[in-house]
Each structure stands twice: as structure tokens, then as C-alpha cells.
Design an enzyme around this catalytic site. Structure first.
Site, mmCIF file in Angstrom:
data_model
loop_
_atom_site.group_PDB
_atom_site.id
_atom_site.type_symbol
_atom_site.label_atom_id
_atom_site.label_comp_id
_atom_site.label_asym_id
_atom_site.label_seq_id
_atom_site.Cartn_x
_atom_site.Cartn_y
_atom_site.Cartn_z
ATOM 1 N N THR A 1 -8.123 -5.088 1.861
ATOM 2 C CA THR A 1 -7.591 -5.278 0.677
ATOM 3 C C THR A 1 -6.001 -4.556 0.718
ATOM 4 O OG1 THR A 1 -7.315 -4.607 -1.467
ATOM 5 C CG2 THR A 1 -8.564 -3.050 -0.061
ATOM 6 N N ASP A 2 -5.203 -5.375 -0.151
ATOM 7 C CA ASP A 2 -4.001 -5.002 0.060
ATOM 8 C C ASP A 2 -3.607 -3.752 -0.601
ATOM 9 O OD1 ASP A 2 -4.491 -5.580 -2.732
ATOM 10 O OD2 ASP A 2 -2.854 -7.380 -3.247
ATOM 11 N N GLU A 3 -4.615 -3.232 -1.515
ATOM 12 C CA GLU A 3 -4.339 -1.916 -2.021
ATOM 13 C C GLU A 3 -4.633 -0.872 -1.101
ATOM 14 O OE1 GLU A 3 -6.953 -1.284 -5.540
ATOM 15 O OE2 GLU A 3 -7.177 -3.783 -5.628
ATOM 16 N N TYR B 1 -11.244 4.189 -4.629
ATOM 17 C CA TYR B 1 -11.496 2.842 -4.077
ATOM 18 C C TYR B 1 -10.660 2.621 -2.992
ATOM 19 C CZ TYR B 1 -11.034 -2.117 -3.196
ATOM 20 O OH TYR B 1 -11.093 -3.235 -2.445
ATOM 21 N N LYS C 1 -11.269 2.274 1.339
ATOM 22 C CA LYS C 1 -11.220 1.174 2.200
ATOM 23 C C LYS C 1 -10.202 1.630 3.370
ATOM 24 C CE LYS C 1 -12.356 -2.530 1.471
ATOM 25 N NZ LYS C 1 -13.605 -3.184 2.172
#
Ligand code: TYD
Length: 331
Positions: free
Chosen positions: A116-118, A140, A144
Site C-alpha cells: 500500500t501507499d500508506e 495498520y 504492512k
């Protein structure tokens, strides 16, 4: 190609499975069928489904027999849930990824991590390239980012054939009604309040789930071992504008929009520079958010009450909704 798709009964995983089966691949799915994974998402597809968890080495070994590649979508994905309780995020996202990597190493097969970009954190201007350090801010995204680092370490240490696809915010059919777009659509249709966190000026880049699925396949086919690839959407949007557009598309009333308490540690803006994947594989998103993408998603939820109704009537869902929004759902 014979592929093991972990988390293939979830939102993004099932979109990928639909594409790969249509393209003639032989797909096996490993899925724990937790709250966000459902057999119905694979209806009509000729795939083997192994029910099990990615952090369970026995289930993973059984599911991975004879496959040529492992693609991992299986994850706890919702920031608000990770703020309430991050235990499952560490177990599934970090330990699960490690377990799959070990199996991929034993078998000598390519491993694709869906990320994810997060993991990069929030950015005020410009866009993250793959070179940017990982600075995750929620439990979260930290889980990741930890998984991404394990994947890269497997390449560095053992020379494993691994690649990472980092996507931006996805939308489309079969997304669990906890993320922004399905929560807003269901409330808009049913006259409920549309809960905008804080000032609603946060920015996300929206990528249709079918475009993310095709981007992940491009990474599987063409990605260089040990590399990460950003798979970003083309449409950057302020949250309030997304919500207003949903109001228009559903004939809801603008007075349904309600500002509520902000999310803890809320990231302001995500943005990805996807030129590395575009140059490598010619990948580009095809579905335009404003020209049909959001509208067809709204129609999908209108036409698929049989899909979402059982999800929102569970005691677990209603308890979750009350914890986050301090009220019962209106749908
Ligand atoms: P979300 O769909 O949870 O994705 P992410 O946090 O991974 O980007 O949220 C997208 C944006 O919408 C984010 O800025 C938080 C905001 N949001 C709301 O304002 N209200 C809501 O009820 C939800 C679920 C999200």
C-alpha cells in the site's frame, strides 16, 4: 500459470482472481474467510479454495503444492480497526507474510507482496517514489511496512525472487462496508449521516480495483526481483469532494453530510509516482473515477443488496459501527 492467490476471496484479491481465471490461469485460493473474505466473491469461477490462515505453515504448505507463484493479498486492511486493536494486524500482516515467504523459498517460486501507499506515510506535496523511506503512521501501515521489509530482506539475504506492488486507495465492487466509499454509498442511499472525519480536506488517490489487479499482474510478470513498484491511481481527490459526488449520484441530501471527530493520527495526503511500473510494463489505469468509475460502483451497491445485507446485519459489524461512529447504522 498455476498461481496461489492468498486472500483471493477478499475485495482486491477476488478482482485479481476474476481477471486471471478469464485469462486462462490455473488459480488456487488460500483464504481464512474472515469478516472481509467471502466465498460469494468467487461465485461462478473454477478455482480451488483452501480455507486457512497465511500464518499457519500447515495450511500454507498444503495450498502451495505445485504452484509456480504466490501472490499475497491476505491482510487486515482497515486503519480504523487497527486503531481499535492492532493484534490481528501484526499476526496476519507480519507473521503471515513471513510464513508465506518461507514457503516460497522452500519451493523456489516467485513471491508477490500486495502492499500500500500508506507504508510511505503522509506527503504534503509531490508524490512518493519507491526510493522514499518507509514512514508508516498507523498500526495498520506499520504492519504492512514491516511485511515489505521482510520481503526485501528475503531477497537481500537469500536471493529470493520477490516483488512488491504498492497500491493507492482502491474502490469498486465487493469492497467491505467499512472503507470510505461503501460506507458513504450505503448511508447516502438509506438517508443516514455521512460521517466525514475532521475537516474532510484529506487527500486520497483513487484507483479502480480492476486497475490495481492488472497492475499487480504486470508486477508479477515483469517486475525485477527485489524491487517494489508503485501502482497509483490517476485521480487525486479531497474526501469532501468524493462525498459530495456520492450525494449527487444517489440523490441524497447535502444535509446528510456530517463532520465527526477526526481519526487518531489521520494521514493528510497520500500520492504515488507510478512511472517505474509504467515504463517497465506500459501499465496505466483505465477506469476514470469521474467518468464512470464511481458511478458504476454506486450502481453496483444499489443492485447488490443481497451481497452487502448479510454483512451489515452481523452482531460483529453492528458493534464495530457503534464503536467507530457512536450510533447504529441506518442501513
Ligand atoms: P479509508 O477508506 O479508511 O482508507 P485509508 O484510511 O486507508 O486511506 O479512508 C479514506 C479517507 O476517508 C481517509 O482520509 C479517512 C476518511 N474517512 C472518513 O472521513 N469517514 C469514514 O467514515 C471513513 C471510513 C473514512
Amino acid at each position: 500459470m498455476r498461481i496461489l492467490v492468498c486472500g483471493g476471496a477478499g475485495f482486491i484479491g477476488s478482482a485479481f482472481v476474476h481477471q486471471r481465471v478469464a485469462a486462462g490461469d490455473d488459480v488456487r485460493v488460500l483464504d481464512a474467510l474472515t469478516y472481509a473474505g467471502r466465498e460469494e466473491n468467487l461465485d461462478g469461477l473454477d478455482v480451488d479454495l483452501v480455507i486457512g490462515r497465511i500464518e499457519d505453515p500447515g495450511a500454507v504448505e498444503q495450498a502451495a503444492a505445485d504452484v509456480e507463484a504466490i501472490v499475497n493479498f491476505a491482510a487486515e486492511t482497515h486503519v480504523d480497526r487497527s486503531i481499535l486493536d492492532a493484534q490481528a494486524f501484526v499476526t496476519t500482516n507480519a507473521v503471515g507474510t513471513f510464513t508465506l515467504l518461507e514457503e516460497a523459498r522452500r519451493r523456489g517460486v516467485r513471491y508477490v507482496q500486495v502492499s500500500t501507499d500508506e507504508v510511505y506515510g503522509s506527503i504534503d506535496d509531490g508524490a512518493f517514489t519507491e526510493q522514499h523511506p518507509l514512514e508508516p503512521s498507523s498500526p495498520y501501515s506499520a504492519s504492512k511496512a514491516g511485511a515489505d521489509l521482510m520481503v526485501l530482506a528475503a531477497h537481500h539475504t537469500y536471493g529470493q525472487d520477490v516483488v512488491i506492488a504498492r497500491g493507492s486507495n482502491c474502490y469498486g465492487p465487493r469492497q467491505f462496508p467499512e472503507k470510505l466509499i461503501p460506507i458513504m454509498v450505503l448511508n447516502a442511499i438509506h438517508g443516514g449521516p455521512l460521517p466525514v472525519y475532521g475537516d474532510g480536506q484529506q487527500v486520497r488517490t483513487w484507483l479502480h480495483v480492476d486497475d490495481f489487479a492488472s497492475g499487480i499482474h504486470a508486477v508479477l510478470e515483469h517486475g525485477a526481483a527485489g524491487q517494489a513498484y508503485n501502482v497509483g491511481g490517476a485521480k487525486e481527490k479531497v474526501n469532501l469532494d468524493v462525498v459530495s459526488r456520492i450525494v449527487d449520484l444517489t440523490d441524497a441530501s447535502p444535509s446528510q453530510v456530517k463532520h465527526v471527530e477526526d481519526r487518531l493520527g489521520h494521514d493528510r495526503r497520500y500520492a504515488l509516482d507510478s512511472s517505474k511500473l509504467r515504463q517497465l510494463a506500459g501499465w496505466a489505469p483505465r477506469v476514470d473515477f469521474d467518468e464512470g468509475g464511481l458511478e458504476s460502483t454506486v450502481h453496483w451497491y444499489r443492485d447488490h443488496e443481497w451481497w452487502w445485507r448479510p454483512l451489515v446485519e452481523t452482531a460483529e459489524y453492528r458493534a464495530y459501527y457503534r464503536r467507530v461512529y457512536d450510533r447504529d447504522p441506518d442501513f
